[in-house]
Structures are given as structure tokens and as C-alpha cells.
Design an enzyme around this catalytic site. Structure first.
Site, PDB file in Angstrom:
ATOM      1  N   TYR A   1      -7.872   0.885  -4.190  1.00  0.00           N
ATOM      2  CA  TYR A   1      -6.560   1.258  -4.734  1.00  0.00           C
ATOM      3  C   TYR A   1      -5.861   0.010  -5.220  1.00  0.00           C
ATOM      4  CZ  TYR A   1      -4.548  -0.791  -0.599  1.00  0.00           C
ATOM      5  OH  TYR A   1      -4.186  -1.682   0.360  1.00  0.00           O
TER       6      TYR A   1
ATOM      7  N   THR B   1       0.822  -1.214   0.000  1.00  0.00           N
ATOM      8  CA  THR B   1       0.000   0.000   0.000  1.00  0.00           C
ATOM      9  C   THR B   1       0.849   1.253   0.000  1.00  0.00           C
ATOM     10  OG1 THR B   1      -1.787  -1.072   1.178  1.00  0.00           O
ATOM     11  CG2 THR B   1      -1.718   1.289   1.348  1.00  0.00           C
TER      12      THR B   1
ATOM     13  N   LYS C   1      -0.145  -8.308  12.947  1.00  0.00           N
ATOM     14  CA  LYS C   1      -1.086  -7.321  12.413  1.00  0.00           C
ATOM     15  C   LYS C   1      -2.418  -7.563  13.104  1.00  0.00           C
ATOM     16  CE  LYS C   1      -2.712  -5.205   8.170  1.00  0.00           C
ATOM     17  NZ  LYS C   1      -2.822  -5.190   6.716  1.00  0.00           N
TER      18      LYS C   1
ATOM     19  N   THR D   1       1.634  -4.542   4.111  1.00  0.00           N
ATOM     20  CA  THR D   1       1.424  -4.911   5.509  1.00  0.00           C
ATOM     21  C   THR D   1       0.861  -6.326   5.681  1.00  0.00           C
ATOM     22  OG1 THR D   1      -0.753  -3.887   5.517  1.00  0.00           O
ATOM     23  CG2 THR D   1       1.101  -2.517   6.247  1.00  0.00           C
ATOM     24  N   ASP D   2       0.302  -6.915   4.606  1.00  0.00           N
ATOM     25  CA  ASP D   2      -0.367  -8.216   4.745  1.00  0.00           C
ATOM     26  C   ASP D   2       0.542  -9.284   5.362  1.00  0.00           C
ATOM     27  OD1 ASP D   2      -2.283  -6.849   3.323  1.00  0.00           O
ATOM     28  OD2 ASP D   2      -2.592  -8.403   1.817  1.00  0.00           O
TER      29      ASP D   2
ATOM     30  N   SER E   1       1.917  -7.609  -0.826  1.00  0.00           N
ATOM     31  CA  SER E   1       2.660  -8.616  -0.051  1.00  0.00           C
ATOM     32  C   SER E   1       1.860  -9.888   0.171  1.00  0.00           C
ATOM     33  CB  SER E   1       3.163  -8.030   1.262  1.00  0.00           C
ATOM     34  OG  SER E   1       2.114  -7.848   2.167  1.00  0.00           O
ATOM     35  N   GLN E   2       0.574  -9.917  -0.257  1.00  0.00           N
ATOM     36  CA  GLN E   2      -0.145 -11.199  -0.245  1.00  0.00           C
ATOM     37  C   GLN E   2       0.525 -12.183  -1.209  1.00  0.00           C
ATOM     38  OE1 GLN E   2      -1.204  -8.184  -1.252  1.00  0.00           O
ATOM     39  NE2 GLN E   2      -3.201  -8.300  -2.253  1.00  0.00           N
TER      40      GLN E   2
ATOM     41  N   GLU F   1      -2.388 -30.232  27.843  1.00  0.00           N
ATOM     42  CA  GLU F   1      -3.357 -31.311  27.661  1.00  0.00           C
ATOM     43  C   GLU F   1      -2.878 -32.374  26.674  1.00  0.00           C
ATOM     44  OE1 GLU F   1      -7.635 -30.382  27.505  1.00  0.00           O
ATOM     45  OE2 GLU F   1      -7.068 -28.305  27.879  1.00  0.00           O
TER      46      GLU F   1
END
Ligand code: GLU
Length: 356
Positions: free
Chosen positions: A53, A40, A192, A119-120, A86-87, A313
Site C-alpha cells: 500500500y 497507514t 513500537k 506508526t513508524d 511518518s518515516q 560500569e
């Protein structure tokens, strides 16, 4: 005539003095490389107020020229490593980026690196670099939540703060960091937390490393985890990374996705379990089957804070699992990919998950 000569000599001397002061200042300013990857922060929107965008459209030179005051704090050099959302971040870009960062930081005339990033998946890239960069010099990732064309774009302020932090000697030896929204965050606990807020990044277990104030870093903690020069991982001869998949837990979860990961040839599986890494019986059995086939299994949790502990557990020793402690599933995946370049032994992997 004499007076004229004196005046001329005076002005010549003055000009020489100003030029040498300026060049001395340029020499004493640290050199910071800005490596751009997209996101972004390099995004363009159709309007200043709308939310739609495309990320990764603005070049690194445009990003830098949007913040002219950068040249007051550092000699800036820029490189475009890639320009993607960044995905789509992937192992090949990670390896290329880490190798380039190491190469640059080995040079005496480079003081620090700032990486612009979407940022992803910023937390994953930050942690990968935290474990594979072999230098004490500052490495800082920066992004933005608003595109460069939006009202109140956060990119220019974040870039200024990232470069100011990178240029400050106090930032050395702190591990890889993210500087956004006036905060300095450690890659050791980066998450994030919000899909739209500019203060999306948090260190939810350990708290931030510090704050940016008037262009200066104020550090409030240091990472106690192994990183950078104290990391045992070395990627400089690698051209690919082991395949590790993440499997999510929920009520009624079956063996479906574990079986698919095994079938697809995964070398490791991260279980994002419920609570303290708990699993449905079907998932626990499927993960144990995977261990029998030589696949490394890490028990992590879908809960954002708190550790996934050993000996709760589930009997990890009986099942051949390792527990992630404070690493969430995404950092666990990065760490397991690197761990598998060295060992398949679950106890040795468990040691790594307590140290990193
Ligand atoms: N999805 C894009 C990316 O991660 C934009 C998200 C962002 O940078 O905030 O690059």
C-alpha cells in the site's frame, strides 16, 4: 377549525422543542479537532488482502466520514497538517504541529486534539508534543497498522476510540497519549514493538495508562514524569531544533559514526549502548572526545526495557556523559534536542533526564 389550529400549534411547539434539544446537544458536545499528518491510517492498498500500500493518500475528511458515529460523541473539526509517511517526519512538521496544537488549545471553544499519524515515528512525535504542549486538555495520537482498504482495517475503530477518549473529561492532565488497539498509552514510555501487529504499541516499563471499553476510557495509571504544563521547554519562538544523532553499539563498534556525527556538526549524540549503556573502549573514547569539543553525550541503551543508570560500569562524571534512565534512544534524542535549547551543562541535562 379550532381543533386544526390547536393541532398546528402543538406540532409547531414540538418541532421547536426538538430543534432546541438538538442544538443544546450540539453545544454540550465537546469540540475535538482532528489534525491529520498521514501514515497507514490514511493509506490505500491495491487489494483488501495484500500487504502492499501507499501511506498518506486518504484525506482527513475521508478518514472522518469512514466513522459516522464520531458526530454522536463530539463536534468534529478537521485540518490536514501534512500527508506523509511518518518515516519522513521532521523537525519542521514537529514545530508546526506543536504550535498549532498550542494555538487551538488556547481557544475556549476547543476541548481536545486528536492527531492521525503514521506508526513508524509516532513515539517520537508523541514525546515531542508531551514536552512542548502547554495545556491540560487531552492530546491523543492515533494510527493504524492496516490501510483503510484492508479487511479488518483497524483505523476506524482506533479513530473512534481516540476521539471518545479525547472527549472524556477523565483524559485531561494525563500528558500526550496514543490510543490504539483498545489501549491508552503514555508518551512517557511509548515503544513500537512489532512491525505488523495491531497491538504494536506498548509502554514496556510503566504499563499502559488504561484501556478503552465500550467507548469509555478506564485509566489505570498516571504519568509521574514532567509533561505538558509542567514542562520547562518552550518552542513557540523556535524555527529550528538542535541537531542530535544516534550512534548504535555492537561488538567491534569503532569510533566511525561518532567521528562522522562530530564532523557533520551534531550538537548532541545519543549512544544506544549495549546492556546498561555500555560501550566498546573505542566508542567510549570517541564519545569523550566529542564531549571535549562541547557536544552533549547521553548514554542510553539498545535494550527495550530497564533504565540506563548512572554510576554503573562507566564513570559518567569523569567522561562528562549523562545517563538516559528510562528514555530509550529515540525519546532521548527528542529530550536532548529540547534540553540543548536551554543548556549544554551535562549535570543540568542529567537532571532533565531524571525528571522527564
Ligand atoms: N511507514 C508509514 C508511516 O509511518 C506507514 C506505517 C504505519 O503508519 O503503520 O506513516
Amino acid at each position: 377549525m379550532n381543533t386544526f389550529k390547536n393541532k398546528r400549534s402543538f406540532f409547531l411547539a414540538l418541532i421547536t422543542f426538538v430543534i432546541s434539544v438538538c442544538s443544546l446537544h450540539a453545544q454540550t458536545k465537546p469540540t475535538v479537532y482532528v489534525l491529520a499528518t498521514g501514515g497507514t491510517i490514511a493509506g490505500k492498498g491495491a487489494s483488501a488482502t495484500g500487504s502492499s500500500y501507499h501511506s498518506g493518500e486518504v484525506t482527513v475528511d475521508d478518514l472522518i466520514s469512514a466513522v459516522p458515529s464520531l458526530s454522536d460523541i463530539a463536534n468534529i473539526k478537521a485540518e490536514q497538517v501534512t500527508n506523509i509517511g511518518s518515516q519522513d517526519m521532521n523537525d519542521q512538521v514537529w514545530l508546526k504541529l506543536s504550535k498549532r496544537v498550542n494555538e487551538l488549545l488556547n481557544q475556549n471553544d476547543v476541548n481536545a486534539i486528536v492527531i492521525t499519524h503514521g506508526t513508524d515515528t509516532q513515539e517520537e512525535t508523541a514525546y515531542f508534543l508531551n514536552l512542548t504542549v502547554k495545556s491540560n486538555k487531552p492530546v491523543i495520537l492515533v494510527g493504524s497498522m492496516r490501510p483503510s482498504t484492508a479487511i479488518g482495517a483497524d483505523g476506524p475503530r482506533n479513530i473512534y476510540n481516540a476521539v471518545a477518549c479525547a472527549a472524556d473529561p477523565a483524559a485531561a492532565g494525563k500528558g500526550v497519549m496514543v490510543v490504539m488497539d483498545d489501549r491508552i498509552l503514555g508518551a512517557d514510555d511509548l515503544t513500537k514493538t512489532n512491525t505488523i501487529s495491531v497491538s504494536t504499541f506498548q509502554n514496556p516499563n510503566y504499563g499502559p495508562l488504561g484501556y478503552m471499553y465500550n467507548g469509555k476510557p478506564i485509566f489505570t495509571r498516571t504519568s509521574l514524569k514532567r509533561h505538558t504544563i509542567n514542562s520547562e521547554f518552550d518552542i513557540h519562538n523556535l524555527s529550528s531544533l538542535p541537531r542530535v544523532e544516534i550512534v548504535l553499539s555492537y561488538s567491534n563498534a569503532t569510533s566511525l559514526f561518532v567521528d562522522a556525527a562530530v564532523e557533520a556538526g551534531a550538537q548532541g549524540i545519543i549512544s544506544a549502548g549495549v546492556d546498561n549503556g555500555n560501550l566498546t573502549t573505542a566508542l567510549e573514547n570517541a564519545l569523550n572526545n566529542a564531549v571535549q569539543k562541547g557536544i552533549a553525550v547521553i548514554r542510553s541503551s539498545r535494550i527495550m526495557t530497564g533504565p540506563t543508570t548512572q554510576w554503573d560500569e562507566i564513570d559518567d562524571d569523569k567522561q562528562g556523559f549523562s545517563a538516559s534512565w528510562f528514555n530509550n534512544p529515540y525519546r532521548s534524542r527528542v529530550l536532548l534536542m529540547l534540553a540543548l535549547t536551554k543548556t549544554k551543562d551535562y549535570k543540568e541535562i542529567q537532571r532533565m533526564f531524571t525528571e522527564y
